[in-house]
Design a protein around this motif. Structure first.
Motif: not given
Lengths: 290, 378
Positions: B116-121, B312-315
């Motif tokens: 769930i780390g997309g924001e940091g990346q 995350i919701i979109v996926a």
């Protein structure tokens, strides 16, 4: 730096550690029964908003704490309905649950107080009553798992639901109860954060403390006393971060901003391999399926 | 190496490990990554559509409680997207990071790697890319070179941030959900430091980077939509092809369904975990730089707007399918853009959109469980 290692910092550390400790205790009960509760952050946040609104309305932080407990318990009930009864994926449901809780608490908060309007500060509880409350909870959870049949039953359900079922225990009921208890403690933790150290609610006020609690449970090997010690360590880092933000130091203050999460990450790495994970953690139980 | 590594079509013919399936799963992944059967298509389309409608109904009830007619709000949302001249273009712009990050999540979740780390990346990607294109001495380079350098640096940074979680998981057994989340918080601190001190524009009063206009992405379809949307559109068929026709995609699904089959073929599941985290991280990093150079003029403290969480919701709503992710991303972007004007008109809380989309995901999870029970009962 001498101001950093003062009594005030330690006190702030204890205060900030208490909500995490309570949420971690909730997660322990939850996970010992085999239910992985990634909705913990959301339950903490719901409890925080519930505790804040009720404290604001009644003027009593104690009633606020009770409200946080009840809101947390009911979110735990919703979560149990989804993952225990409907057997949805615990990981996906947990993440989704937290997303919903963030959106819902922000929405309710925005409905009540318009943007720009200053939400009122509520009356805060001092440190010692909250320390006493947390110690009672730690003792209760310790006693539950070390000295009672119910605690052994919960652990049995988390280790081998088939055997527990064969012995005549109601796996679904026990997981429901454990999830509600976990939600209640998480909600209480959120309410403690708002009615104790902070005295106000802002959007996403828990700022990942529920996730930190989940990491601490792994670090503590699903035992209550080490979990509380870990929570205190997190609280100390949090307090140091708050204290150093304003002061000019050689080290950029963002390092301290990241410190609690770095420490949590390290704790997760150090203890992950040696942990005593409940064997059936994350598995939905279907009677007669195994 | 082993038979799984010899060149053979991963799909079309029935791969040998398939005989050891059916996998022991909860109904959710089963419904998601099942091969196309009539029933599968029905449930994978029906559940999200019904969930979206149900969430809109819930949202309508909330709007009504607020004392506004929900139908006129939804009408205004549709008008905002379809009749305003820039509605489409803004929707595509908002959908771009959602789809880029969402496809990465979808690949990871197919392997049951719950990052769930997309924001940091996304944030470290934006910081690294901005640092490269605003560094001293690169100003004279042609725009194309700058753009490629910036996007490349962003992808590498995002991939490293994601890969770190993979290493921690493989070597130490650290939970990926929690480690990626902690890395997101750390990435946000990194951004705060970078724009305040590290890559700050010394001539600017505010905490932000130097202007990145030299590396700005070209725009098309009107003023707002930029090249990044094309990346998202190209990514979708590529990811689809990887899943259906490539060995890597096959291994991802094998890891998601039954890691034992990978080990039985002497292929390390740790490598698949790491690779999928690296790819998802790289895509999120790309999204960060695409957003910075496509939409903004500088990188500032406000760069964290939550695309990494929304993706995350979109996926999940997109059923972990690249095409589904595109549709869900466009849908969520449309709702956001349309709601922006409706919100001002009717004075609604700005968080209502996130609440509605959050309800979609809960209904999807619930709907899958109901569908799975239904099938069991028959």
């Amino acid at each position: 730096m001498d101001t950093l290692f003062s009594i005030a910092t330690v006190e702030a550390g204890i205060r900030l550690g208490l909500p995490v400790a309570l949420a971690a205790l909730g997660a322990i009960i939850n996970e010992r029964s085999g239910v992985l509760n990634l909705g913990l952050e959301g339950m903490m946040l719901s409890g925080a908003l519930g505790g804040y609104i009720v404290n604001d309305a009644t003027g009593s932080p104690w009633i606020g704490l009770l409200a946080g407990l009840l809101v947390g318990a009911s979110t735990g009930g919703v979560f149990a309905g989804l993952v225990v009864t409907f057997r949805t994926s615990q990981v996906v449901t947990g993440i989704a649950f937290t997303i919903v809780a963030i959106a819902a608490t922000t929405y309710l908060f925005q409905l009540r107080w318009d943007i720009g309007e200053l939400p009122p500060r509520v009356e805060r509880l001092g440190m010692w009553p909250l320390v006493a409350l947390t110690l009672v909870c730690v003792a209760a959870v310790w006693f539950l798992f070390r000295r009672t049949t119910l605690g052994l039953t919960i652990s049995a359900v988390g280790e081998s639901p088939e055997s527990a079922d064969a012995l005549g225990y109601n796996v679904v009921l026990i997981r429901w109860m454990a999830t509600i208890a976990g939600g209640a403690l998480a909600g209480l933790g959120g309410a403690v954060l708002v009615n104790g150290p902070l005295g106000l609610f802002i959007e996403e006020v828990t700022a990942g403390r529920g996730w930190v609690a989940l990491a601490l449970v792994v670090f503590a090997g699903w035992r209550p006393v080490p979990a509380v010690a870990g929570a205190f360590l997190f609280g100390l880092c949090d307090a140091a971060q708050l204290r150093l933000q304003g002061t000019a130091t050689e080290v950029p203050y963002e390092v301290f901003l990241a410190l609690p999460y770095v420490v949590t990450l390290i704790a997760l790495v150090v203890r992950a391999r040696r942990s005593h994970t409940p064997a059936a953690l994350g598995d939905p139980y279907v009677r007669g399926a195994a | 190496m082993t038979s799984s590594d010899t060149r053979q079509p991963a799909s079309g013919t029935t791969p040998s490990p398939k005989s050891t399936w059916p996998p022991k799963l909860d109904g959710w992944l089963d419904a998601v990554s099942r091969r196309a059967t009539a029933e599968g298509i029905l449930s994978s389309i029906l559940v999200p559509v019904v969930s979206a409608l149900a969430a809109l109904v819930v949202g309508g009830v909330l709007i009504a409680i607020d004392g506004v007619n929900p139908l006129s709000v939804y009408q205004a949302i549709l008008q905002g997207v379809f009749t305003k001249s820039r509605g489409f273009s803004y929707t595509a712009t908002v959908a771009t990071p959602l789809v880029l990050i969402g496809v990465g999540y979808a690949l990871a979740y197919r392997a049951r790697v719950f990052t769930i780390g997309g924001e940091g990346q996304y944030l470290v990607g934006a910081v690294a890319g901005t640092a490269v294109v605003t560094a001293g001495g690169v100003g004279d380079l042609p725009r194309v070179v700058l753009i490629v350098m910036g996007l490349g640096a962003a992808m590498v940074a995002g991939a490293l941030w994601g890969g770190l979680a993979g290493v921690l998981a493989n070597r130490f057994g650290a939970s990926i959900v929690i480690s990626t989340l902690m890395l997101s918080f750390i990435g946000d601190s990194l951004l705060q430091w970078a724009v305040r001190d590290g890559i700050r524009d010394p001539e600017s009063y505010n905490a932000n980077s130097r202007p990145i206009t030299a590396a700005a992405l070209p725009s098309f379809f009107g003023q707002k939509t930029h090249l990044g949307f094309l990346f998202a559109l190209v990514l979708v068929p590529i990811a689809w092809w990887l899943i259906r026709r490539h060995r890597w995609g096959f291994r991802i699904d094998a890891l998601g369904h039954n890691p034992g089959t990978l080990d039985a073929n002497e292929f390390s599941s740790a490598r698949v975990t790491l690779s999928v985290l690296v790819v998802a991280g790289g895509l999120a990093g790309l999204a960060g730089m695409v957003e910075t150079t496509g939409v903004n003029i500088r990188l500032g403290q406000e760069a964290s707007v939550g695309y990494g969480w929304d993706a995350i919701i979109v996926a999940l709503i997109g059923r972990l399918h690249p095409l589904g992710v595109l549709i869900a991303g466009l849908g969520m972007a449309g709702l956001t853009i349309g709601f922006e004007s409706a919100q001002r008109q009717f004075e609604l809380p700005s968080s209502l959109v996130s609440l509605i989309t959050a309800f979609v995901i809960i209904f999807v999870v619930w709907g899958d469980a109901i569908a799975a029970r239904w099938k069991e009962a028959r």
